[in-house]
Design an enzyme around this catalytic site. Structure first.
Site, PDB file in Angstrom:
ATOM      1  NE  ARG A  24     -12.584  11.419   5.085  1.00 53.91           N
ATOM      2  CZ  ARG A  24     -11.828  11.049   4.049  1.00 53.91           C
ATOM      3  NH1 ARG A  24     -10.734  11.732   3.745  1.00 53.91           N
ATOM      4  NH2 ARG A  24     -12.169  10.001   3.323  1.00 53.91           N
ATOM      5  NE  ARG A  28     -12.226   7.726   8.520  1.00 51.60           N
ATOM      6  CZ  ARG A  28     -13.259   7.982   7.714  1.00 51.60           C
ATOM      7  NH1 ARG A  28     -13.064   8.126   6.413  1.00 51.60           N
ATOM      8  NH2 ARG A  28     -14.478   8.048   8.199  1.00 51.60           N
ATOM      9  NE  ARG A  75      -9.178  35.082  16.298  1.00 50.00           N
ATOM     10  CZ  ARG A  75      -8.655  34.698  15.130  1.00 50.00           C
ATOM     11  NH1 ARG A  75      -7.500  34.088  15.082  1.00 50.00           N
ATOM     12  NH2 ARG A  75      -9.300  34.941  14.006  1.00 50.00           N
ATOM     13  CG  ASP A 106       0.878  33.993  12.372  1.00 49.39           C
ATOM     14  OD1 ASP A 106      -0.359  34.034  12.331  1.00 49.39           O
ATOM     15  OD2 ASP A 106       1.580  34.992  12.617  1.00 49.39           O
ATOM     16  CB  ILE A 130      -8.236  32.075   4.270  1.00 50.34           C
ATOM     17  CG1 ILE A 130      -8.375  33.337   5.133  1.00 50.34           C
ATOM     18  CG2 ILE A 130      -9.346  31.083   4.545  1.00 50.34           C
ATOM     19  CD1 ILE A 130      -9.580  34.202   4.766  1.00 50.34           C
ATOM     20  CG  ASP A 131      -4.736  35.229   6.842  1.00 45.78           C
ATOM     21  OD1 ASP A 131      -5.813  35.488   6.273  1.00 45.78           O
ATOM     22  OD2 ASP A 131      -4.555  35.393   8.063  1.00 45.78           O
ATOM     23  CG  ASP A 133      -0.272  34.503   7.512  1.00 48.11           C
ATOM     24  OD1 ASP A 133      -0.610  33.303   7.583  1.00 48.11           O
ATOM     25  OD2 ASP A 133      -0.614  35.348   8.360  1.00 48.11           O
ATOM     26  NE  ARG A 158     -14.065  42.250 -13.997  1.00 44.22           N
ATOM     27  CZ  ARG A 158     -13.124  43.182 -13.846  1.00 44.22           C
ATOM     28  NH1 ARG A 158     -13.281  44.375 -14.366  1.00 44.22           N
ATOM     29  NH2 ARG A 158     -12.034  42.937 -13.173  1.00 44.22           N
ATOM     30  NE  ARG A 166     -21.930  53.353  -8.979  1.00 40.06           N
ATOM     31  CZ  ARG A 166     -23.053  52.915  -8.450  1.00 40.06           C
ATOM     32  NH1 ARG A 166     -23.159  51.693  -8.006  1.00 40.06           N
ATOM     33  NH2 ARG A 166     -24.097  53.704  -8.371  1.00 40.06           N
ATOM     34  NE  ARG A 175      -4.581  37.866  12.304  1.00 39.02           N
ATOM     35  CZ  ARG A 175      -4.719  36.846  13.117  1.00 39.02           C
ATOM     36  NH1 ARG A 175      -3.834  35.900  13.137  1.00 39.02           N
ATOM     37  NH2 ARG A 175      -5.746  36.773  13.912  1.00 39.02           N
ATOM     38  CD  GLU A 191      -9.783  46.511 -14.078  1.00 43.13           C
ATOM     39  OE1 GLU A 191     -10.423  46.371 -13.018  1.00 43.13           O
ATOM     40  OE2 GLU A 191     -10.078  45.898 -15.122  1.00 43.13           O
TER      41      GLU A 191
HETATM   42  P1  ADP Z   1      -4.153  32.050  14.057  1.00 45.25           P
HETATM   43  O1  ADP Z   1      -3.631  30.735  14.516  1.00 45.25           O
HETATM   44  O2  ADP Z   1      -5.294  31.932  13.103  1.00 45.25           O
HETATM   45  O3  ADP Z   1      -3.041  32.963  13.570  1.00 45.25           O
HETATM   46  P2  ADP Z   1      -4.303  33.626  16.544  1.00 45.25           P
HETATM   47  O4  ADP Z   1      -3.167  34.521  16.222  1.00 45.25           O
HETATM   48  O5  ADP Z   1      -5.512  34.235  17.146  1.00 45.25           O
HETATM   49  O6  ADP Z   1      -4.831  32.770  15.312  1.00 45.25           O
HETATM   50  O7  ADP Z   1      -3.745  32.522  17.556  1.00 45.25           O
HETATM   51  C1  ADP Z   1      -4.582  31.468  18.013  1.00 45.25           C
HETATM   52  C2  ADP Z   1      -4.298  31.163  19.452  1.00 45.25           C
HETATM   53  O8  ADP Z   1      -2.947  30.686  19.599  1.00 45.25           O
HETATM   54  C3  ADP Z   1      -4.366  32.349  20.425  1.00 45.25           C
HETATM   55  O9  ADP Z   1      -5.676  32.663  20.800  1.00 45.25           O
HETATM   56  C4  ADP Z   1      -3.554  31.823  21.594  1.00 45.25           C
HETATM   57  O10 ADP Z   1      -4.309  30.920  22.367  1.00 45.25           O
HETATM   58  C5  ADP Z   1      -2.451  31.024  20.888  1.00 45.25           C
HETATM   59  N1  ADP Z   1      -1.231  31.848  20.757  1.00 45.25           N
HETATM   60  C6  ADP Z   1      -0.946  32.766  19.819  1.00 45.25           C
HETATM   61  N2  ADP Z   1       0.273  33.328  20.027  1.00 45.25           N
HETATM   62  C7  ADP Z   1       0.766  32.736  21.148  1.00 45.25           C
HETATM   63  C8  ADP Z   1       1.978  32.871  21.904  1.00 45.25           C
HETATM   64  N3  ADP Z   1       2.936  33.734  21.538  1.00 45.25           N
HETATM   65  N4  ADP Z   1       2.134  32.088  23.003  1.00 45.25           N
HETATM   66  C9  ADP Z   1       1.182  31.218  23.381  1.00 45.25           C
HETATM   67  N5  ADP Z   1       0.016  31.048  22.711  1.00 45.25           N
HETATM   68  C10 ADP Z   1      -0.198  31.783  21.618  1.00 45.25           C
HETATM   69  O1  F6P Z   2      -6.221  34.727  10.074  1.00 41.00           O
HETATM   70  C1  F6P Z   2      -7.429  34.553   9.408  1.00 41.00           C
HETATM   71  C2  F6P Z   2      -8.247  35.796   9.455  1.00 41.00           C
HETATM   72  O2  F6P Z   2      -9.436  35.522   8.749  1.00 41.00           O
HETATM   73  C3  F6P Z   2      -7.569  37.065   8.946  1.00 41.00           C
HETATM   74  O3  F6P Z   2      -7.542  37.115   7.540  1.00 41.00           O
HETATM   75  C4  F6P Z   2      -8.407  38.131   9.600  1.00 41.00           C
HETATM   76  O4  F6P Z   2      -7.673  39.299   9.803  1.00 41.00           O
HETATM   77  C5  F6P Z   2      -8.758  37.516  10.922  1.00 41.00           C
HETATM   78  O5  F6P Z   2      -8.625  36.116  10.786  1.00 41.00           O
HETATM   79  C6  F6P Z   2     -10.157  37.845  11.380  1.00 41.00           C
HETATM   80  O6  F6P Z   2     -10.351  37.259  12.614  1.00 41.00           O
HETATM   81  P1  F6P Z   2     -11.752  37.187  13.401  1.00 41.00           P
HETATM   82  O7  F6P Z   2     -12.255  35.802  13.234  1.00 41.00           O
HETATM   83  O8  F6P Z   2     -11.361  37.440  14.803  1.00 41.00           O
HETATM   84  O9  F6P Z   2     -12.671  38.203  12.810  1.00 41.00           O
END
Ligand code: ADP
Ligand code: F6P
Length: 326
Positions: A24, A28, A75, A106, A130-131, A133, A158, A166, A175, A191
């Site tokens: 969005r 916009r 993907r 990433d 959500i990671d 990272d 909890r 437990r 990930r 904990e």
């Molecule tokens: P996220 O973006 O959540 O980390 P993925 O690792 O599955 O998810 O990457 C998403 C998409 O980005 C992949 O399905 C692919 O199309 C593209 N991608 C990932 N790594 C590369 C790469 N090294 N070169 C080109 N495309 C990539």
């Molecule tokens: O990168 C986001 C994430 O939710 C990770 O935390 C997890 O490992 C992965 O994607 C799960 O991917 P999928 O949607 O393929 O189950």
């Protein structure tokens, strides 16, 4: 530098709550700045297959509060190949898209970098995962909401943990990164957290059981980050059954509920700020950067830095959790 008239917006990889707020904001902010916007459906697959639609302001009405992504995500293995990226570029040219905003994790930003290297396309990334990272940003879109979901789930667990006395191992996503597990543990008063960043430094399970369990409590909750190196919650529970058989252990894997739901106010604001900043960066001639947030200030982080492995965990948080779980 060629003028940008039309911006494409894509969501790619795992969905995260707040992606819609980012779509969005990009739409916009671009229209406000006199640009046209085209939404690419199903991530990079839609760029390769030409699933592209002109967006107007009304296309993004009533979505800020919705989880997931209205333009879908995927993907796409084909985008990893030069041939796949060639098809994607041909569609960009055909659709007269001059620049892209890629919202994803990433992997998606790695893809963006490869595409920009091949075809010199102006691309700005927005961290949607959500990671949490990605490097160079304090937070990513969806992280705050996922933490709230984890906290809510652990609050519920909890009740049973305490009633039955437990030991619960709760697996959270991440990930190979421990941010959700560590901060989820702090927020829920768990904990301990077992996270991949410390697996080779110390035996977190042994430390936790030998130092504290049942000194003052009869129940306990440990968050375990999903990861090959932690073994996940199932792996850790198996170990406990063998090495500490007196414990009454249960495992809960939170799974994809962590990726869904209404985005928190924090994620909506972050996504809105990042979407506006991404369009401004493109207009300003920036490319190959991810928008980040650093100390509440919007920053631009080069792709090469953003996608570095092993974003550092704040060791102060590890100490705080340790201290607070006595
Ligand atoms: P996220 O973006 O959540 O980390 P993925 O690792 O599955 O998810 O990457 C998403 C998409 O980005 C992949 O399905 C692919 O199309 C593209 N991608 C990932 N790594 C590369 C790469 N090294 N070169 C080109 N495309 C990539
Ligand atoms: O990168 C986001 C994430 O939710 C990770 O935390 C997890 O490992 C992965 O994607 C799960 O991917 P999928 O949607 O393929 O189950």
């Amino acid at each position: 530098m060629p003028k940008i008239n039309c911006v494409g917006v894509i969501t790619s990889g795992g969905d995260s709550p707040g992606m819609n707020a980012a779509i969005r904001a990009v739409t916009r902010a671009a229209i406000y700045s006199g640009l046209s916007v085209k939404a690419v459906y199903h991530g990079y697959r839609g760029l390769i297959e030409g699933e592209i639609k002109l967006f107007h302001t009304e296309n993004v009405s009533n979505i800020i509060q919705r989880g997931g992504t209205i333009i879908k995500t995927a993907r796409c293995p084909e985008f990893r190949t030069p041939e796949g990226r060639r098809k994607a570029y041909e569609n960009m040219v055909k659709e007269q898209i001059d620049a892209l905003v890629v919202i994803g994790g990433d992997g998606s930003l790695r893809g963006a970098r490869a595409f920009a290297e091949d075809y010199n396309v102006p691309i700005v990334g927005i961290p949607g995962t959500i990671d949490n990272d990605l490097c160079g940003t304090d937070s990513t879109i969806g992280y705050s909401t996922a933490l709230n979901t984890i906290t809510d789930a652990v609050d519920k667990l909890r009740d049973t943990a305490s009633s039955h006395e437990r030991l619960f191992f709760v697996e959270v996503m991440g990930r190979e990164a421990g941010f959700l597990a560590l901060n989820g543990a702090i927020a829920s008063g768990a904990e301990a957290a077992i996270i991949p960043e410390y697996v080779f430094e110390k035996d977190q399970l042994a430390e936790y059981i030998e130092n504290g369990f049942r000194k003052t409590k009869n129940s306990s909750i440990v968050l375990v980050a999903e990861s090959e190196v932690t073994g996940g919650a199932m792996g850790v529970a198996e170990r406990v059954k063998k090495e500490y058989p007196s414990f009454n252990v249960r495992v809960t894997i939170l799974g994809h509920i962590q990726r869904g739901g209404t985005p928190s106010a924090e994620d909506r604001i972050l996504a809105s700020r990042m979407g506006v900043a991404a369009v401004a960066a493109l207009i300003d001639g920036q490319r190959n950067v991810m928008i980040g947030i650093d100390n509440d200030t919007i920053v631009q982080v080069p792709f090469s830095q953003a996608i570095k492995k092993n974003k550092p965990i704040d060791t102060g948080l590890v100490d705080a959790l340790h201290m607070l779980s006595i």
